[in-house]
Design a protein around this motif. Structure first.
Motif, PDB file in Angstrom:
ATOM      1  N   ILE A  19       0.844  -1.197   0.000  1.00 58.59           N
ATOM      2  CA  ILE A  19       0.000   0.000   0.000  1.00 58.59           C
ATOM      3  C   ILE A  19       0.878   1.246   0.000  1.00 58.59           C
ATOM      4  O   ILE A  19       1.732   1.428   0.852  1.00 58.59           O
ATOM      5  CB  ILE A  19      -0.965  -0.007   1.202  1.00 58.59           C
ATOM      6  N   GLY A  20       0.681   2.076  -1.014  1.00 63.71           N
ATOM      7  CA  GLY A  20       1.465   3.294  -1.164  1.00 63.71           C
ATOM      8  C   GLY A  20       2.808   3.080  -1.834  1.00 63.71           C
ATOM      9  O   GLY A  20       3.588   4.012  -1.975  1.00 63.71           O
ATOM     10  N   ASP A  21       3.090   1.871  -2.278  1.00 61.51           N
ATOM     11  CA  ASP A  21       4.354   1.546  -2.921  1.00 61.51           C
ATOM     12  C   ASP A  21       4.359   2.075  -4.354  1.00 61.51           C
ATOM     13  O   ASP A  21       3.319   2.365  -4.934  1.00 61.51           O
ATOM     14  CB  ASP A  21       4.539   0.019  -2.918  1.00 61.51           C
ATOM     15  N   LYS A  22       5.555   2.155  -4.937  1.00 59.26           N
ATOM     16  CA  LYS A  22       5.656   2.689  -6.304  1.00 59.26           C
ATOM     17  C   LYS A  22       4.924   1.820  -7.315  1.00 59.26           C
ATOM     18  O   LYS A  22       4.428   2.335  -8.313  1.00 59.26           O
ATOM     19  CB  LYS A  22       7.116   2.874  -6.705  1.00 59.26           C
ATOM     20  N   THR A  23       4.819   0.520  -7.068  1.00 60.89           N
ATOM     21  CA  THR A  23       4.094  -0.315  -8.018  1.00 60.89           C
ATOM     22  C   THR A  23       2.594  -0.050  -7.938  1.00 60.89           C
ATOM     23  O   THR A  23       1.888  -0.224  -8.931  1.00 60.89           O
ATOM     24  CB  THR A  23       4.400  -1.813  -7.821  1.00 60.89           C
ATOM     25  N   GLN A  24       2.105   0.405  -6.796  1.00 62.84           N
ATOM     26  CA  GLN A  24       0.701   0.793  -6.721  1.00 62.84           C
ATOM     27  C   GLN A  24       0.480   2.078  -7.521  1.00 62.84           C
ATOM     28  O   GLN A  24      -0.526   2.219  -8.218  1.00 62.84           O
ATOM     29  CB  GLN A  24       0.281   0.983  -5.264  1.00 62.84           C
ATOM     30  N   ALA A  31      -3.590   2.110 -15.387  1.00 65.36           N
ATOM     31  CA  ALA A  31      -5.048   2.145 -15.503  1.00 65.36           C
ATOM     32  C   ALA A  31      -5.516   3.429 -16.181  1.00 65.36           C
ATOM     33  O   ALA A  31      -6.434   3.401 -17.005  1.00 65.36           O
ATOM     34  CB  ALA A  31      -5.683   2.008 -14.124  1.00 65.36           C
ATOM     35  N   ALA A  32      -4.874   4.532 -15.851  1.00 67.15           N
ATOM     36  CA  ALA A  32      -5.246   5.805 -16.461  1.00 67.15           C
ATOM     37  C   ALA A  32      -4.860   5.850 -17.934  1.00 67.15           C
ATOM     38  O   ALA A  32      -5.586   6.408 -18.762  1.00 67.15           O
ATOM     39  CB  ALA A  32      -4.582   6.956 -15.709  1.00 67.15           C
ATOM     40  N   ARG A  33      -3.735   5.248 -18.268  1.00 63.87           N
ATOM     41  CA  ARG A  33      -3.263   5.315 -19.651  1.00 63.87           C
ATOM     42  C   ARG A  33      -4.024   4.371 -20.576  1.00 63.87           C
ATOM     43  O   ARG A  33      -4.422   4.739 -21.665  1.00 63.87           O
ATOM     44  CB  ARG A  33      -1.782   4.981 -19.711  1.00 63.87           C
ATOM     45  N   PHE A  34      -4.203   3.118 -20.137  1.00 56.61           N
ATOM     46  CA  PHE A  34      -4.770   2.119 -21.038  1.00 56.61           C
ATOM     47  C   PHE A  34      -6.274   1.906 -20.867  1.00 56.61           C
ATOM     48  O   PHE A  34      -6.939   1.466 -21.795  1.00 56.61           O
ATOM     49  CB  PHE A  34      -4.048   0.777 -20.870  1.00 56.61           C
ATOM     50  N   ASN A 150      -2.997  -4.061  -5.469  1.00 57.84           N
ATOM     51  CA  ASN A 150      -2.953  -3.321  -6.734  1.00 57.84           C
ATOM     52  C   ASN A 150      -4.217  -3.394  -7.575  1.00 57.84           C
ATOM     53  O   ASN A 150      -4.520  -2.441  -8.293  1.00 57.84           O
ATOM     54  CB  ASN A 150      -1.760  -3.789  -7.565  1.00 57.84           C
ATOM     55  N   LEU A 151      -4.952  -4.489  -7.514  1.00 55.76           N
ATOM     56  CA  LEU A 151      -6.126  -4.595  -8.379  1.00 55.76           C
ATOM     57  C   LEU A 151      -7.222  -3.587  -8.045  1.00 55.76           C
ATOM     58  O   LEU A 151      -7.857  -3.061  -8.973  1.00 55.76           O
ATOM     59  CB  LEU A 151      -6.665  -6.025  -8.388  1.00 55.76           C
ATOM     60  N   PRO A 152      -7.481  -3.266  -6.769  1.00 49.27           N
ATOM     61  CA  PRO A 152      -8.467  -2.202  -6.511  1.00 49.27           C
ATOM     62  C   PRO A 152      -8.069  -0.869  -7.154  1.00 49.27           C
ATOM     63  O   PRO A 152      -8.933  -0.127  -7.629  1.00 49.27           O
ATOM     64  CB  PRO A 152      -8.495  -2.083  -4.986  1.00 49.27           C
ATOM     65  N   VAL A 153      -6.780  -0.587  -7.199  1.00 50.80           N
ATOM     66  CA  VAL A 153      -6.301   0.648  -7.831  1.00 50.80           C
ATOM     67  C   VAL A 153      -6.575   0.606  -9.327  1.00 50.80           C
ATOM     68  O   VAL A 153      -6.988   1.603  -9.920  1.00 50.80           O
ATOM     69  CB  VAL A 153      -4.799   0.867  -7.544  1.00 50.80           C
ATOM     70  N   VAL A 154      -6.370  -0.550  -9.927  1.00 50.76           N
ATOM     71  CA  VAL A 154      -6.609  -0.692 -11.358  1.00 50.76           C
ATOM     72  C   VAL A 154      -8.092  -0.487 -11.669  1.00 50.76           C
ATOM     73  O   VAL A 154      -8.447   0.224 -12.601  1.00 50.76           O
ATOM     74  CB  VAL A 154      -6.137  -2.075 -11.868  1.00 50.76           C
ATOM     75  N   LEU A 156     -10.621   0.775  -9.592  1.00 48.87           N
ATOM     76  CA  LEU A 156     -11.313   1.940  -9.033  1.00 48.87           C
ATOM     77  C   LEU A 156     -10.586   3.254  -9.272  1.00 48.87           C
ATOM     78  O   LEU A 156     -11.091   4.314  -8.933  1.00 48.87           O
ATOM     79  CB  LEU A 156     -11.548   1.729  -7.538  1.00 48.87           C
ATOM     80  N   GLY A 157      -9.394   3.174  -9.823  1.00 47.11           N
ATOM     81  CA  GLY A 157      -8.677   4.374 -10.216  1.00 47.11           C
ATOM     82  C   GLY A 157      -8.323   5.312  -9.081  1.00 47.11           C
ATOM     83  O   GLY A 157      -8.201   4.903  -7.930  1.00 47.11           O
ATOM     84  N   HIS A 158      -8.152   6.568  -9.420  1.00 43.91           N
ATOM     85  CA  HIS A 158      -7.649   7.543  -8.461  1.00 43.91           C
ATOM     86  C   HIS A 158      -8.606   7.812  -7.296  1.00 43.91           C
ATOM     87  O   HIS A 158      -8.179   8.201  -6.230  1.00 43.91           O
ATOM     88  CB  HIS A 158      -7.318   8.858  -9.167  1.00 43.91           C
ATOM     89  N   ARG A 159      -9.920   7.594  -7.475  1.00 46.63           N
ATOM     90  CA  ARG A 159     -10.859   7.831  -6.368  1.00 46.63           C
ATOM     91  C   ARG A 159     -10.540   6.926  -5.193  1.00 46.63           C
ATOM     92  O   ARG A 159     -10.570   7.336  -4.049  1.00 46.63           O
ATOM     93  CB  ARG A 159     -12.296   7.607  -6.823  1.00 46.63           C
ATOM     94  N   PHE A 160     -10.206   5.671  -5.464  1.00 49.39           N
ATOM     95  CA  PHE A 160      -9.871   4.729  -4.389  1.00 49.39           C
ATOM     96  C   PHE A 160      -8.506   5.056  -3.805  1.00 49.39           C
ATOM     97  O   PHE A 160      -8.336   5.080  -2.588  1.00 49.39           O
ATOM     98  CB  PHE A 160      -9.896   3.297  -4.933  1.00 49.39           C
ATOM     99  N   ALA A 161      -7.533   5.304  -4.649  1.00 45.34           N
ATOM    100  CA  ALA A 161      -6.163   5.560  -4.181  1.00 45.34           C
ATOM    101  C   ALA A 161      -6.084   6.823  -3.327  1.00 45.34           C
ATOM    102  O   ALA A 161      -5.316   6.878  -2.368  1.00 45.34           O
ATOM    103  CB  ALA A 161      -5.217   5.670  -5.366  1.00 45.34           C
TER     104      ALA A 161
END
Length: 189
Positions: A19-24, A31-34, A150-154, A156-161
């Motif tokens: 959580i909060g790591d660079k891979t997240q 997710a934003a790009r593709f 990581n999958l919730p970030v993918v 749910l995007g920036h709202r979740f992060a």
């Protein structure tokens, strides 16, 4: 009866540490790009499985090559170092922000594999493999922990992060690694 201790400890350790790591942050960028969650999710899975399998095999090899005393204190010191490292927030470098122009799956595989090299979750995988068996549970657990973070970030995007309490998550992860350092110091590997 099958013990799932290695699987559960590996999953929890990596999920919290991620959580909060660079891979997240990378997952959010992909997710934003593709805007294609399935290929990104499968790319994260493939890259993490390969990276963490190599890391776990390295950890298992270290546990057989080093003396028990040296391994004990080396692993304890490494867990302590990862605990301190976890307190430092990760940031995605500008050079990491440029992604290959090829498809979402391939871009995710390459980007995640490279981002994990030397990352705290890779180090944690090596360390967990020195302590826990069977090895497949360590690999499956660290991979599952990576996906859980990581999958919730993918999807749910920036709202979740933006709503994650990153400071608290880093503190909990640091305490977890500190507890592992104390455990190994006290009980050995």
């Amino acid at each position: 009866m099958l013990s799932l201790q290695a699987l559960l400890v590996s999953t929890g350790t990596v999920a919290v540490a991620e959580i909060g790591d660079k891979t997240q942050l990378l997952a959010l960028l992909l997710a934003a790009r593709f805007r294609k969650p399935w290929p990104i999710a499968l790319g994260i899975l493939a890259a993490t499985l390969v990276n963490h399998a190599i890391s776990a095999w390295l950890g298992a090899g270290l546990s057989s090559w080093l003396s028990p005393g040296l391994l004990r204190w080396g692993v304890a010191a490494s867990f302590l170092a990862v605990a301190l490292w976890t307190l430092k927030p990760d940031k995605l470098d500008e050079k990491d922000a440029t992604l290959p122009a090829f498809g979402a799956f391939a871009a995710t595989c390459v980007a995640f594999f490279l981002a994990e090299i030397g990352d705290k979750t890779q180090v944690a995988t090596v360390l967990l493999a020195t302590r826990y068996e069977p090895l497949w549970q360590v690999i499956a657990g660290t991979t599952l922990g990576m996906l859980l973070a990581n999958l919730p970030v993918v999807w749910l995007g920036h709202r979740f992060a933006d709503r994650l309490p990153l400071r608290l998550a880093r503190a909990v992860a640091a305490l977890l690694f500190l507890a592992l350092a104390v455990w190994v110091s006290w009980n050995g590997v």
